[in-house]
Write a protein that holds these residues in place. Structure first.
Motif, PDB file in Angstrom:
ATOM      1  N   LYS A   1      -5.531   3.397  -6.378  1.00 25.65           N
ATOM      2  CA  LYS A   1      -5.475   1.929  -6.425  1.00 25.65           C
ATOM      3  C   LYS A   1      -4.067   1.365  -6.542  1.00 25.65           C
TER       4      LYS A   1
ATOM      5  N   GLN B   1      -8.193   7.579  -9.858  1.00 27.09           N
ATOM      6  CA  GLN B   1      -8.389   6.155  -9.585  1.00 27.09           C
ATOM      7  C   GLN B   1      -7.059   5.414  -9.573  1.00 27.09           C
TER       8      GLN B   1
ATOM      9  N   ASN C   1       0.847  -1.182   0.000  1.00 29.66           N
ATOM     10  CA  ASN C   1       0.000   0.000   0.000  1.00 29.66           C
ATOM     11  C   ASN C   1       0.893   1.247   0.000  1.00 29.66           C
TER      12      ASN C   1
ATOM     13  N   CYS D   1      -0.096  -0.646 -11.217  1.00 27.61           N
ATOM     14  CA  CYS D   1      -1.505  -0.926 -11.006  1.00 27.61           C
ATOM     15  C   CYS D   1      -2.027  -1.873 -12.091  1.00 27.61           C
TER      16      CYS D   1
ATOM     17  N   CYS E   1      -5.812  -1.621 -12.716  1.00 30.55           N
ATOM     18  CA  CYS E   1      -6.418  -0.361 -13.151  1.00 30.55           C
ATOM     19  C   CYS E   1      -6.974  -0.495 -14.567  1.00 30.55           C
TER      20      CYS E   1
END
Length: 143
Positions: free
Chosen positions: A74, A70, A30, A130, A133
């Motif tokens: 993410k 986004q 994260n 990502c 994504c």
């Protein structure tokens, strides 16, 4: 000695927050980015100066403000080594600036193959990836 158990606890908690990598995918954790207050786009559908020849397909690599938010929300953080050596490089990118609600600002760059970076004004550089994504500008994810 007290340091050894403390160090072990830190390493154990860090490994729990990291997703396992593989031979083809880097380990991700994260990125712990705060909520975003503003995103600006400075380059959209740009071609890297490192590209040997102009890439016409780069003109189509345009991300919306929503898609950028986004992505930043993410994307997982990857080690710099993995960013440079494991992720596919693309000559196509978009870039701009971001301001977070805690006042930290940064310069973001997202490449067509879902790798990205974020250089923050607090001195931290975050390397991102990502694979989950989705945006019209990203090529279909490999299965």
């Amino acid at each position: 000695m007290v340091v050894a158990p403390f160090l072990f606890a830190i390493m154990a908690s860090a490994s729990e927050a990291m997703t396992a990598g593989s031979d083809t995918e880097p380990a991700m954790r994260n990125a712990q980015l705060p909520p975003i207050s503003a995103v600006t786009i400075q380059n959209s559908g740009a071609t890297s100066p490192a590209a040997r020849e102009p890439a016409e397909q780069c003109a189509k690599f345009k991300l919306s403000n929503k898609e950028i938010r986004q992505y930043l929300g993410k994307a997982g953080e990857v080690a710099e080594h993995d960013y440079l050596h494991m992720l596919d490089w693309s000559p196509c990118y978009s870039s701009g600036e971001v301001t977070f609600k805690d006042g930290v600002k940064g310069v973001w760059e997202i490449q067509q193959y879902r790798a990205g970076s974020l250089k923050l004004n607090n001195g931290r550089t975050v390397y991102l990836y990502c694979p989950q994504c989705k945006a019209k500008a990203f090529p279909p994810a490999e299965k």
